[in-house]
Scaffold this active site. Structure first.
Site, PDB file in Angstrom:
ATOM      1  N   LEU A 105      -4.333   0.272  -1.088  1.00 50.67           N
ATOM      2  CA  LEU A 105      -3.892   0.343   0.308  1.00 50.67           C
ATOM      3  C   LEU A 105      -3.936  -1.087   0.829  1.00 50.67           C
ATOM      4  O   LEU A 105      -4.843  -1.858   0.459  1.00 50.67           O
ATOM      5  CB  LEU A 105      -4.850   1.222   1.131  1.00 50.67           C
ATOM      6  CG  LEU A 105      -4.851   2.726   0.846  1.00 50.67           C
ATOM      7  CD1 LEU A 105      -5.906   3.434   1.704  1.00 50.67           C
ATOM      8  CD2 LEU A 105      -3.480   3.342   1.112  1.00 50.67           C
ATOM      9  N   ASP A 106      -2.971  -1.443   1.675  1.00 51.43           N
ATOM     10  CA  ASP A 106      -2.955  -2.799   2.236  1.00 51.43           C
ATOM     11  C   ASP A 106      -4.225  -3.050   3.056  1.00 51.43           C
ATOM     12  O   ASP A 106      -4.878  -2.110   3.517  1.00 51.43           O
ATOM     13  CB  ASP A 106      -1.742  -2.965   3.170  1.00 51.43           C
ATOM     14  CG  ASP A 106      -0.436  -2.832   2.410  1.00 51.43           C
ATOM     15  OD1 ASP A 106      -0.429  -3.090   1.192  1.00 51.43           O
ATOM     16  OD2 ASP A 106       0.579  -2.469   3.051  1.00 51.43           O
TER      17      ASP A 106
END
Ligand code: URA
Length: 243
Positions: A105-106
């Site tokens: 996930l960013d």
């Protein structure tokens, strides 16, 4: 030789809830160690020798860890980085150095992140062959038209690839922003952000709420819990590791 561990840790690692939740269970008096009620969360048990039950049901403890983390903003999804990583949030787990995140996930994305030491399962969960669905709630700029929703759903050309069919549902519309649920079955770099950007609605906030059969539920941000046996079974079924 396995060493003894605290009863609350034993139960939490076995998928009975967060440390806080299992402490409450123990205090309620529903946990027994070797047929004797144990009301002290710090009571030490030997995972190899002691028999632990919750409301009379045997608890199984293993060396394979499957953890759901509700990732907050500001953490890098990696085991090592110059910046703060998600591993900081699980570093109280024994041998956490052997664990790794499944996919990424960013830094500014929040929500469901699976962390494990089961390499085969992790590999399958991220392999396109198994088409594991991921659901995100995106807060985006503006309001989506029917045509834009259709484009997102059908597949959109992002230059280096065309996205596979997705499901899109507008949840709320405000004056200048919308909250949109999107389900995709692939996981290319910045995929969701790039998809919305392409139809002219940049993402302001992004949260993953489900991953395959797993749901984030009400796990607080920054906290983790061990998966239940049922959840692990479902993940293995979704990736062909169980019939
Ligand atoms: N898509 C993105 O753009 N970012 C994420 O973190 C996950 C999916």
């Amino acid at each position: 030789m396995a060493s003894k561990i605290r009863l609350d840790r034993f139960l939490s690692e076995s998928g009975y809830g967060t440390r806080k939740e299992v402490k409450q269970m123990i205090k309620k008096g529903i946990v027994e160690v070797n047929s004797v009620s144990a009301k002290d969360p710090s009571f030490k048990v030997d995972p190899e020798k002691d028999s632990v039950t919750v409301e009379g049901e045997d608890v199984f403890h293993t060396d394979e860890f499957y953890i759901m983390l509700n990732k907050p903003e500001g953490y890098i999804t990696s085991t090592k980085d110059r910046e703060l990583t998600v591993m900081e949030l699980i570093c109280d787990i024994p041998r956490f150095e052997n664990l790794f995140p499944v996919g990424r996930l960013d830094k500014d994305t929040t929500g469901l992140l699976l962390i494990t030491n089961d390499g085969e399962l992790a590999h399958r969960l991220t392999h396109p062959k198994w088409k594991v669905p991921k659901v995100y709630i995106a807060t985006v700029k503006g309001k989506l038209s029917e045509k834009e929703i259709e484009k997102l759903e059908k597949g959109i050309n992002l230059g280096d690839f065309v996205t596979k069919p997705a499901k899109v549902k507008v949840i709320t519309e405000e004056e200048t922003t919308s909250e949109v649920e999107i389900e995709i079955k692939e996981g290319k770099y910045h995929q969701v952000k790039r998809m919305f950007e392409k139809v002219g609605h940049p993402v302001i906030k992004l949260r993953r709420t489900s991953f395959g059969p797993l749901k984030l539920g009400n796990l607080p941000e920054g906290e983790y819990r061990f998966l239940t046996d049922k959840e692990i079974e479902k993940l293995k079924r979704a990736t062909g590791l169980l019939p």
